[in-house]
Design an enzyme around this catalytic site. Sequence first.
Site, PDB file in Angstrom:
ATOM      1  N   LYS A 270     -35.710  88.541  27.275  1.00 48.89           N
ATOM      2  CA  LYS A 270     -37.020  89.063  26.876  1.00 48.89           C
ATOM      3  C   LYS A 270     -37.825  89.421  28.119  1.00 48.89           C
ATOM      4  CE  LYS A 270     -37.578  86.170  22.725  1.00 48.89           C
ATOM      5  NZ  LYS A 270     -37.577  87.233  21.724  1.00 48.89           N
ATOM      6  N   ARG A 344     -30.708  83.410  13.792  1.00 49.94           N
ATOM      7  CA  ARG A 344     -29.849  83.534  12.602  1.00 49.94           C
ATOM      8  C   ARG A 344     -28.500  82.837  12.799  1.00 49.94           C
ATOM      9  NH1 ARG A 344     -30.334  89.925  12.948  1.00 49.94           N
ATOM     10  NH2 ARG A 344     -32.234  89.231  14.007  1.00 49.94           N
TER      11      ARG A 344
HETATM   12  N1  BES Z   1     -37.823  84.268  18.205  1.00 42.69           N
HETATM   13  C1  BES Z   1     -37.643  85.660  18.146  1.00 42.69           C
HETATM   14  C2  BES Z   1     -38.565  86.354  17.143  1.00 42.69           C
HETATM   15  C3  BES Z   1     -40.026  86.358  17.449  1.00 42.69           C
HETATM   16  C4  BES Z   1     -40.584  87.420  18.136  1.00 42.69           C
HETATM   17  C5  BES Z   1     -40.850  85.350  17.000  1.00 42.69           C
HETATM   18  C6  BES Z   1     -41.936  87.444  18.373  1.00 42.69           C
HETATM   19  C7  BES Z   1     -42.201  85.377  17.261  1.00 42.69           C
HETATM   20  C8  BES Z   1     -42.749  86.441  17.946  1.00 42.69           C
HETATM   21  C9  BES Z   1     -36.205  85.989  17.749  1.00 42.69           C
HETATM   22  O1  BES Z   1     -35.252  85.094  18.170  1.00 42.69           O
HETATM   23  C10 BES Z   1     -35.872  87.326  18.347  1.00 42.69           C
HETATM   24  O2  BES Z   1     -35.853  87.402  19.534  1.00 42.69           O
HETATM   25  N2  BES Z   1     -35.622  88.313  17.516  1.00 42.69           N
HETATM   26  C11 BES Z   1     -35.302  89.605  17.964  1.00 42.69           C
HETATM   27  C12 BES Z   1     -34.194  90.141  17.098  1.00 42.69           C
HETATM   28  C13 BES Z   1     -33.568  91.397  17.619  1.00 42.69           C
HETATM   29  C14 BES Z   1     -32.844  91.146  18.917  1.00 42.69           C
HETATM   30  C15 BES Z   1     -32.601  91.935  16.591  1.00 42.69           C
HETATM   31  C16 BES Z   1     -36.548  90.481  17.871  1.00 42.69           C
HETATM   32  O3  BES Z   1     -37.324  90.308  16.939  1.00 42.69           O
HETATM   33  O4  BES Z   1     -36.748  91.294  18.752  1.00 42.69           O
HETATM   34 MN    MN Z   2     -34.552  85.562  20.158  1.00 47.51          MN
END
Ligand code: BES
Ligand code: MN
Length: 494
Positions: A270, A344
């Site tokens: 990230k 997931r």
């Molecule tokens: N924990 C994050 C989702 C999240 C994002 C929660 C912002 C709270 C605030 C999750 O693990 C994630 O990173 N999801 C990705 C999925 C993507 C890679 C398909 C996302 O939402 O970008």
């Molecule tokens: Mn994530």
Amino acid sequence: MDITLKGFTCQEADLVIIPLFEEKAEVHHEETNNYIQSMKSKGQFKGAKGEIFSFIRKTNSSLQDAVIVGLGKEKELNEEVVRVALASGVKKAKELKCKKIFVRLPLNEEISPYDTTRAVVEGLGLGCYSFDKYKSDSKTECLTFSIGGSLINEENSSQIKEALEEGSLLVEATIIARDLVNEPSNVIYPETLAKAAKEVGEKYGFEVEVKEEKEIKALGMEAFLQVAKASVNKPRLIVMRYFGNKEDKDNIFGLVGKGLTYDSGGYSIKPNDGMVTMKSDMGGSAAVIGALAAISKSKLKINVVGVVAACENLISGDAYKPGEIIGSMAGKKIEVLNTDAEGRLTLADAVTYIIREEKAKEVIDLATLTGAALVALGGTTTAVITNNQEFYKELEEASKYTGERVWNLPSFPEYKKLIKSDIADLKNTGGRMAGTITAGLFIGEFVEDKPWLHMDIAGTAWCDSPREYSPKGGTGEPVRTIYELIKRRSTEKK
Ligand code: BES
Ligand code: MN
Ligand code: ZN
């Protein structure tokens, strides 16, 4: 927070909160009433929703702060209006540095004395929460409340007392979740999250079993372990059991919470801005722990098991990488396209575990799963995916009562195609489109036809700016809604 029915008199308080309806913005106390009427005539206050005014009045012995808050039209009243108004009142009281607060209970024609009181207590308790233990100059101030009012009588006082108790418990349970989310990831990591769950279990009356890496391996929770393996903080599988209906011991309700105590994204890393709040990626598990506290303390006649696959998603020479194909407890093979779609993977195994090992007959999973949920619904509504509309209706009813909003997204078969892999059974992302739906449906592949609700709380479990009754940070959503759904289940026969 200490809250009692007529624990001290209005005169003894240092501040009184007076909620008022638009059409009846008047009180018995003559001087106060004159003041209100003069404000009304000047257009300063009429009792509309969102209005608040504070002034100083004379009591027999001294001066006292008074805060009047508008509830709007009585006919349009609901529990959420009460919560929001009382929260604004208590925030004002804090600002005025008052600690002994008398609250005039706004009994009304629209909602029952029980529901009114519950909402008052929730508004007060949640509204005055703050997380400031890491500020050296902060003093935790304990507010005490006394609820009173001329409309309280012998007939309604037992309802009111019951609501005071239940409301206070739900405030406590929500605060358990808020505190856990607000603690940084150097304080709450899998081992300490498990310890916290144990402490809550001991205090509120449910059993907690914590499984370490060896046992997790023996269970075959391969997807969970792949996510966990880059961290020196080893994973824990936290199992919480509450059996309130031993005569029907095979009927088990399952709650699964996402427990990423930190999510850096892994190799699909990230950007910094996305990473700073990722201590909150265990919001689902915090809500499961909080809800179980309230369920077991209330001794609801139902069996509930909570499961959290707690770990950290980090980078190291040992981390899982984009492009790998990994296994899972259910035996399905998963192509990892993105290591940031880690939730997931842990949830797939946690759901398999709760169904196969704990024998849950139906499952709700709570997860801060996708940024796409925030894009679709903003920060005030939880996105829901389900395989059972009746189950969703129960959630919707509970949510209308608690004010924690939910919205059902579609799960048409076309969406499932998006997570089919060319070289494995599933892939862990379905691409940019319909991200919240495909993430939910991925978990749905592991529910083995059990009635299931997936709640994506990425937007609602955490807020970047203050809400009506939650400061910036962990909100404790949806503790009250899960409690409400399970309470209704335990009292009504399906
Ligand atoms: N924990 C994050 C989702 C999240 C994002 C929660 C912002 C709270 C605030 C999750 O693990 C994630 O990173 N999801 C990705 C999925 C993507 C890679 C398909 C996302 O939402 O970008
Ligand atoms: Mn994530
Ligand atoms: Zn995550």
